[in-house]
Scaffold this active site. Sequence first.
Site, PDB file in Angstrom:
ATOM      1  CD1 TRP A   1      -0.217  -6.118  -0.851  1.00 29.63           C
ATOM      2  CD2 TRP A   1      -0.473  -6.217  -2.993  1.00 29.63           C
ATOM      3  NE1 TRP A   1       0.349  -7.240  -1.139  1.00 29.63           N
ATOM      4  CE2 TRP A   1       0.095  -7.180  -2.547  1.00 29.63           C
ATOM      5  CE3 TRP A   1      -0.316  -5.957  -4.180  1.00 29.63           C
ATOM      6  CZ2 TRP A   1       0.512  -8.543  -3.081  1.00 29.63           C
ATOM      7  CZ3 TRP A   1       0.041  -7.030  -5.141  1.00 29.63           C
ATOM      8  CH2 TRP A   1       0.456  -8.127  -4.391  1.00 29.63           C
TER       9      TRP A   1
ATOM     10  CG  ASN B   1       0.628   1.764   3.873  1.00 26.42           C
ATOM     11  OD1 ASN B   1      -0.358   2.141   3.096  1.00 26.42           O
ATOM     12  ND2 ASN B   1       1.921   2.425   3.165  1.00 26.42           N
ATOM     13  N   GLY B   2      -0.055  -1.528   6.361  1.00 21.24           N
ATOM     14  CA  GLY B   2       0.164  -2.718   7.546  1.00 21.24           C
ATOM     15  C   GLY B   2      -0.725  -3.468   7.849  1.00 21.24           C
TER      16      GLY B   2
ATOM     17  CD  GLU C   1      15.487 -16.634 -10.860  1.00 20.27           C
ATOM     18  OE1 GLU C   1      14.505 -16.631 -11.483  1.00 20.27           O
ATOM     19  OE2 GLU C   1      15.408 -16.781  -9.396  1.00 20.27           O
TER      20      GLU C   1
ATOM     21  CE  LYS D   1      15.571 -16.328  -6.762  1.00 20.41           C
ATOM     22  NZ  LYS D   1      14.436 -16.974  -6.306  1.00 20.41           N
TER      23      LYS D   1
ATOM     24  NE  ARG E   1       4.385   1.896  -1.595  1.00 19.66           N
ATOM     25  CZ  ARG E   1       5.185   1.990  -0.413  1.00 19.66           C
ATOM     26  NH1 ARG E   1       6.245   2.754  -0.486  1.00 19.66           N
ATOM     27  NH2 ARG E   1       4.839   1.370   0.756  1.00 19.66           N
TER      28      ARG E   1
ATOM     29  CB  CYS F   1      -0.995  -0.086   1.131  1.00 15.15           C
ATOM     30  SG  CYS F   1      -1.968  -1.365   1.434  1.00 15.15           S
TER      31      CYS F   1
ATOM     32  CG  HIS G   1      25.575 -42.044  -6.567  1.00 14.21           C
ATOM     33  ND1 HIS G   1      25.939 -43.287  -6.532  1.00 14.21           N
ATOM     34  CD2 HIS G   1      25.041 -41.732  -5.333  1.00 14.21           C
ATOM     35  CE1 HIS G   1      25.914 -43.597  -5.185  1.00 14.21           C
ATOM     36  NE2 HIS G   1      25.303 -42.780  -4.456  1.00 14.21           N
TER      37      HIS G   1
ATOM     38  CE  LYS H   1       7.649 -11.257  -9.087  1.00 15.65           C
ATOM     39  NZ  LYS H   1       8.726 -11.958  -8.298  1.00 15.65           N
TER      40      LYS H   1
ATOM     41  CD  GLU I   1      14.256 -20.204  -4.155  1.00 15.04           C
ATOM     42  OE1 GLU I   1      14.047 -20.956  -5.172  1.00 15.04           O
ATOM     43  OE2 GLU I   1      14.251 -18.978  -4.425  1.00 15.04           O
TER      44      GLU I   1
HETATM   45  C1  F6R Z   1      12.348 -17.697  -9.243  1.00 16.41           C
HETATM   46  C2  F6R Z   1      10.989 -17.395  -9.753  1.00 16.41           C
HETATM   47  C3  F6R Z   1      10.084 -18.521 -10.047  1.00 16.41           C
HETATM   48  C4  F6R Z   1       8.524 -18.445  -9.554  1.00 16.41           C
HETATM   49  C5  F6R Z   1       7.585 -19.496 -10.366  1.00 16.41           C
HETATM   50  C6  F6R Z   1       6.403 -19.558  -9.673  1.00 16.41           C
HETATM   51  O1  F6R Z   1      12.801 -16.694  -8.710  1.00 16.41           O
HETATM   52  O2  F6R Z   1      10.418 -16.501  -9.148  1.00 16.41           O
HETATM   53  O3  F6R Z   1      10.669 -19.817 -10.105  1.00 16.41           O
HETATM   54  O4  F6R Z   1       8.809 -18.948  -8.118  1.00 16.41           O
HETATM   55  O5  F6R Z   1       7.443 -19.100 -11.664  1.00 16.41           O
HETATM   56  O6  F6R Z   1       5.654 -18.333  -9.777  1.00 16.41           O
HETATM   57  P1  F6R Z   1       4.459 -18.293  -8.722  1.00 16.41           P
HETATM   58  O7  F6R Z   1       4.967 -18.317  -7.102  1.00 16.41           O
HETATM   59  O8  F6R Z   1       3.945 -16.763  -9.069  1.00 16.41           O
HETATM   60  O9  F6R Z   1       3.371 -18.939  -9.090  1.00 16.41           O
END
Ligand code: F6R
Length: 607
Positions: free
Chosen positions: A74, A100-101, A487, A484, A27, A2, A503, A602, A480
């Site tokens: 939001w 906000n919060g 990517e 990170k 935001r 927000c 293996h 995204k 993970e």
């Molecule tokens: C990696 C990343 C992606 C998402 C994946 C699922 O940093 O962001 O691997 O985790 O595309 O996305 P959501 O969680 O939005 O379903």
Amino acid sequence: MCGIIGYTGTNQAAPILLKGLERLEYRGYDSSGIAVINEKIDLIKSAGKIKVLEQKTDGGKKLSGVIGIGHTRWATHGVPSDVNSHPHLSADGNFAIVHNGIIENFAELRAELSSKGYKFKSDTDSEVIAQLIQYYYDGDMISALCTVMSKIVGSYAVGIISTYSPDSVYAIRKDNPLVIGLGANENFIASDFAAALEYTHNFVQLGDGEIAKLTSRSALFFDAHGNRMEKTPYRVDWDISQAEKGGYPHFMLKEIYEQPRALTDTVRPRVKNSEIILDKIAFDARNVNLIDKIDIIGCGSAYHAGIVGKSFIEKYCRIRVNCVLASEYIYSDPITDNRTLTLIISQSGETADTLAALRLAKKMGAHTIAIVNVVESPIAREAHDVLYTHAGPEIAVATTKGYTTQVAALYLIGLKIAKIKHTVSDARYSEMLDELINLPQKVEQILNDTDSVKSYAAKYSSQHCVFFIGRGTDYAASLEGALKLKEISYIHAEAYAAGELKHGTISLVEKGTVTLALITQSALYNKMLSNVKAVQSRNGTVLAIASQANIAIEDNSDGMLTIPDCDDDLTPILTAVVLQLFAYYVAAERGCDIDKPRNLAKSVTVE
Ligand code: F6R
């Protein structure tokens, strides 16, 4: 997240508020609104884009007055809708607030006020603040705000206007940012500098538990007891784009640093007197004992969160858990029925594969719970139940706070089920709950001291290939960490269960190959030590990521990063933060487009 803007000056407030809201659009939001004092409080708000609000207000012309507040919402409590948008009015219409919060005790306060005849219009936690101010107002705004702050529990930045004080904008805050912008014959409140930077570069930071009273010509500050206090303004020379990122060079780093707040919002409002209350999800002995299997489904990082959740839930709940990639689940002819609890994880709530998996699981009779960040997203709407992570909008493509809050949500679910099933002792349950509540502080500790991670990132930034190894929950965290790194830095990175290296993959280890070894599981220390030695004996380089109990690994590795002392079962959130920072600084060193890595989106709404 927000956004808040408030104005008091000599110009018409509404156009300035609308401009400020546009500045806060980055935001992320789902609705917006403004309120202006013109003897009474006039208010216009709307779900959807700010353009809609601009049309509804005719660019602000429909609201006349020089004092006002505005908000981009939001959604957290209550769907995005006109009525749930801010500002909210008190029942008598004399007070308007933007917030906000999260107000953790809003349900209790709402029930109390309702019993005194107060009528509520929205489903939000925020409206209770406006009603409380009305309830406690006896002619002195500062005293009413002090009382309100003593009654509300949670995090908040609040802007307030009142017909009883028609020349002023007030603000209160706790654990949620709010700045005061000081202009010439005009003053502002704003959730971040971006909203007011066009009008002033002089700001004051409102502290926790403090109150601001602004008129066009004065800015007065009070502590939580109503005592006057002095605050020293400072100059902010950022441009708008720097301000949007809160001064961080990238949204990803900003979001990494938002994790203590995000994790607090995931966990704290759900723990009441040592009981975990998962919003409206009805977990009780009857339905929990009917579960004979749990499926966890997600993509990418959400799937990785699921793998962390699987080992935690299996250990504490003694229920079999399958963690499945959504894209595989839908074509796998899954074995599921009404005794399968299906946890669907998605930050965006709109990932096509995950949505398809949810629909299939539902069709086959499974009970579905969505663990989602974006309120009212398709997955949130379609699942039987939803547990929002409250991470706030993620703008960087690579998820950070989205992932760690998903893990925290899975811990909450695991502990809740374990407690009902009596598969965890009361003592262990309390210990784990305390640990979970304290995790944000530990994340903060990591974020306060990043020199070592930066220097290792610089040292290894020209690698072509990096391996991540770990055992148990460290393996889950490695997956993970590798994602990170690959990517955002475009370095080939792969995670392996440490015992699997021998293996096959160890054939790739040669002089200079870097392996990040996660060592936070004390019971597996000796096993990890052997794996580390196996890499080193092929002239590979090992950077250990160790918990305090395992720092002896330093003697057997080429470098070490540590996490704060933490229960072994909850380390993945802490190691994730270290690995996010590592990936970030490697990518920064390599000059990558960190917030928008190539070929990635995204939200992946195609199969
Ligand atoms: C990696 C990343 C992606 C998402 C994946 C699922 O940093 O962001 O691997 O985790 O595309 O996305 P959501 O969680 O939005 O379903």
